[in-house]
Scaffold this motif. Sequence first.
Motif: not given
Length: 361
Positions: A74-90
């Motif tokens: 999503d537009e505006g996703t910050d680094n903390a949000g990106l780490l959450h995406v990595i956790e979720t996809t993992g």
Amino acid sequence: MRPMNGDHVTEAVAGCTAALRAAVDRDWRALRAGRLEWDCHATAVHVADDLIAYAANLAGRAQDAYVPFELTLDEGTDNAGLLHVIETTGALLAAAVRTAPPGVRAFHPYPFRSADAQGFAAMGVAEVLLHTHDMAEGLKIPYEPPAELVEALLACLFPHVQPGPAPWPTLLWATGRGELPGRAAVTEWRWINNLVIPAERFTLTGLRPAAAHDLRLGGDGGFTWLDGGPYEGTREAASFLMKAYEGGVHRPEFGVFVLVRHEDGRAIGGLGFHGVPDEDGRVEIGYDLVEGARGQGYATEALRALADWALARDDVSSLFATIERDNIPSQAVVTRVGFVPVSGEDDTEPASELLHYELRR
């Protein structure tokens, strides 16, 4: 040395996000990720994209290509949000690995066009560990994953790489990210999933070093064996495989294969090569079956499938087999496949006790 599984994916992702949170307030787009051409933000997105792609291919049983979608933040996703995406996809990949039935394989292009659950777990772990290292270099933060996790990864995806004095420096060297004393620098590299060769009633499943190690120690190698197998010849072959791996001369495509029956998922025997082809393209083979699988044509079917695969290669011109004179069933197997008697060379047993057979291209 443990087979790769969903727990390894979870462990790798937890280590990644813990390390990167130390730099979550930094501008990841402004910093190059180690030796990569990507910046740290693009590298993190790549990790998440690979994790979800591997989960999708395994869960969706993709056979000819990746499942056709792409991860978009999503537009505006910050680094903390990106780490959450990595956790979720993992977590999604770990779940796909844990729930995949035994024997299921799905598409991955290199090198044999498919991978099983162990392979997808290992590929996910490799992406996480290596690219976390790249980002940590760019962000100038410390990172080193657990040695046991790296050892399991090397044994699964890098069976062609001789183990080094420590797993993490060995993996970095093997992927062109570091130096290892006494070894030339690596400029090109690929991981290797295990090879499977299909037959009508079973699959010839390439044996990984972790499974061979377990078989050598008296375990089942992660297979469910018929009649309490395997036969002793398979354990001996697994021991030879481990010696080749530890010596840095193992070539997985010329290793050991376990025969896994389609009807019940049980392993019924082992078959494979005694080494790599010699300079003339000649390579020796051996095989055995558990007692309950004998007399049903399995050995003939397996040997024919292996022979067809091997003789289609440019580096193999002939297959060679040595059989004891009183082993009439085994002589019948090679004869049915098309092997013919030949004279032996450098026999370690009296010539009267051994017979030699060859099948040429």
